[in-house]
Design an enzyme around this catalytic site. Sequence first.
Site, PDB file in Angstrom:
ATOM      1  NE  ARG A 105       9.844   6.530   8.391  1.00 32.56           N
ATOM      2  CZ  ARG A 105       9.023   6.271   7.511  1.00 32.56           C
ATOM      3  NH1 ARG A 105       9.146   5.169   6.684  1.00 32.56           N
ATOM      4  NH2 ARG A 105       7.973   7.020   7.410  1.00 32.56           N
ATOM      5  CD  GLU A 139      10.412  -7.446   6.102  1.00 30.65           C
ATOM      6  OE1 GLU A 139      10.932  -8.814   6.648  1.00 30.65           O
ATOM      7  OE2 GLU A 139      10.206  -6.641   6.651  1.00 30.65           O
ATOM      8  CE1 TYR A 198       8.708   5.434   2.958  1.00 31.62           C
ATOM      9  CE2 TYR A 198       7.204   7.314   2.833  1.00 31.62           C
ATOM     10  CZ  TYR A 198       7.931   6.138   3.269  1.00 31.62           C
ATOM     11  OH  TYR A 198       7.195   5.693   4.570  1.00 31.62           O
ATOM     12  N   PRO A 246       0.843  -1.292  -0.044  1.00 33.84           N
ATOM     13  CG  PRO A 246      -0.101  -1.240   2.089  1.00 33.84           C
ATOM     14  CD  PRO A 246       0.546  -2.152   1.225  1.00 33.84           C
ATOM     15  CG  ASN A 247      -0.318   4.470   1.116  1.00 33.21           C
ATOM     16  OD1 ASN A 247      -1.347   5.182   0.457  1.00 33.21           O
ATOM     17  ND2 ASN A 247      -0.317   4.164   2.507  1.00 33.21           N
ATOM     18  CB  ALA A 267       1.666   0.370   6.432  1.00 34.53           C
ATOM     19  NE  ARG A 281       0.368  13.493  -3.145  1.00 36.45           N
ATOM     20  CZ  ARG A 281      -0.828  12.844  -3.236  1.00 36.45           C
ATOM     21  NH1 ARG A 281      -1.037  11.980  -2.051  1.00 36.45           N
ATOM     22  NH2 ARG A 281      -1.653  12.992  -4.089  1.00 36.45           N
ATOM     23  CG  ASN A 295       8.417  -1.973   0.329  1.00 34.53           C
ATOM     24  OD1 ASN A 295       7.782  -2.036   1.430  1.00 34.53           O
ATOM     25  ND2 ASN A 295       9.239  -0.958   0.036  1.00 34.53           N
ATOM     26  CG  HIS A 350      11.016  -2.327   4.959  1.00 35.89           C
ATOM     27  ND1 HIS A 350       9.852  -2.030   4.668  1.00 35.89           N
ATOM     28  CD2 HIS A 350      11.312  -3.504   5.613  1.00 35.89           C
ATOM     29  CE1 HIS A 350       8.953  -3.155   5.212  1.00 35.89           C
ATOM     30  NE2 HIS A 350       9.986  -3.956   5.661  1.00 35.89           N
TER      31      HIS A 350
HETATM   32  O1  CA2 Z   1      10.476   2.233   3.878  1.00 34.25           O
HETATM   33  C1  CA2 Z   1       9.393   1.471   3.404  1.00 34.25           C
HETATM   34  O2  CA2 Z   1       9.721   1.041   2.098  1.00 34.25           O
HETATM   35  C2  CA2 Z   1       8.147   1.191   3.944  1.00 34.25           C
HETATM   36  O3  CA2 Z   1       7.779  -0.250   3.515  1.00 34.25           O
HETATM   37  C3  CA2 Z   1       7.167   2.190   3.127  1.00 34.25           C
HETATM   38  C4  CA2 Z   1       5.803   2.221   3.674  1.00 34.25           C
HETATM   39  C5  CA2 Z   1       5.727   2.375   5.402  1.00 34.25           C
HETATM   40  O4  CA2 Z   1       4.610   2.236   5.631  1.00 34.25           O
HETATM   41  C6  CA2 Z   1       6.743   1.131   5.875  1.00 34.25           C
HETATM   42  O5  CA2 Z   1       6.757   1.518   7.415  1.00 34.25           O
HETATM   43  C7  CA2 Z   1       8.220   1.329   5.382  1.00 34.25           C
HETATM   44  C8  CA2 Z   1       5.239   3.475   2.937  1.00 34.25           C
HETATM   45  C9  CA2 Z   1       4.941   3.254   1.480  1.00 34.25           C
HETATM   46  C10 CA2 Z   1       4.992   4.459   1.003  1.00 34.25           C
HETATM   47  O6  CA2 Z   1       4.111   5.463   1.529  1.00 34.25           O
HETATM   48  C11 CA2 Z   1       3.827   6.684   0.840  1.00 34.25           C
HETATM   49  C12 CA2 Z   1       2.930   7.495   1.834  1.00 34.25           C
HETATM   50  C13 CA2 Z   1       2.880   8.722   1.333  1.00 34.25           C
HETATM   51  C14 CA2 Z   1       3.651   9.279   0.194  1.00 34.25           C
HETATM   52  C15 CA2 Z   1       4.525   8.611  -0.451  1.00 34.25           C
HETATM   53  C16 CA2 Z   1       4.560   7.236   0.148  1.00 34.25           C
END
Ligand code: CA2
Length: 151
Positions: free
Chosen positions: A112, A103, A23, A10-11, A82, A18, A79, A105
């Site tokens: 974090r 896995e 990221y 997700p995301n 969340a 964003r 990946n 990240h």
């Molecule tokens: O660091 C990573 O790759 C994560 O898997 C990214 C996830 C986060 O929930 C994990 O804790 C760590 C989030 C994916 C991207 O989320 C975004 C949210 C808003 C804007 C851009 C990306």
Amino acid sequence: MSSVYVINGPNLNLLGLRRPEVYGTTTLADVEDLCREEAGKLGLDLEFLQSNHEGQLVDWVQEAGARVAAGECVGAVLNAGAYTHTSIALHDAIEGASLPVVEVHISNVFAREEFRHPSFISPVARGVVVGFGVRGYVLALRGLVDDSGRA
Ligand code: CA2
């Protein structure tokens, strides 16, 4: 030709669009290009996937596991976003499918918030790559292939 799955949760479709301070500015399409180039060097076909839906991720893990069992796939880079920190369903799917998973990240989740420290994926993963930005996907692909064939 054997394949490798790269599965994004997700995301991750928002990558580069964003929160660049966390990221970076590389988009998921750029990550796919990086992975496609590396998979080509490793002599593998690439299935590059993203979903915001947990059940879809479970389906892809099962599909990849079936392909591994058929000798058509080396495993998956995952990946899970969340869902990493919440999903017993993904843990069970990886274990049930005997899917070799690395896995990954992008961010260093351990630097974090505390809620990002636990992972339901790590105990059933062959390895984990954390905090190297999007280059982590390439490292994970190399690790998965280096590891394949090991019992
Ligand atoms: O660091 C990573 O790759 C994560 O898997 C990214 C996830 C986060 O929930 C994990 O804790 C760590 C989030 C994916 C991207 O989320 C975004 C949210 C808003 C804007 C851009 C990306």
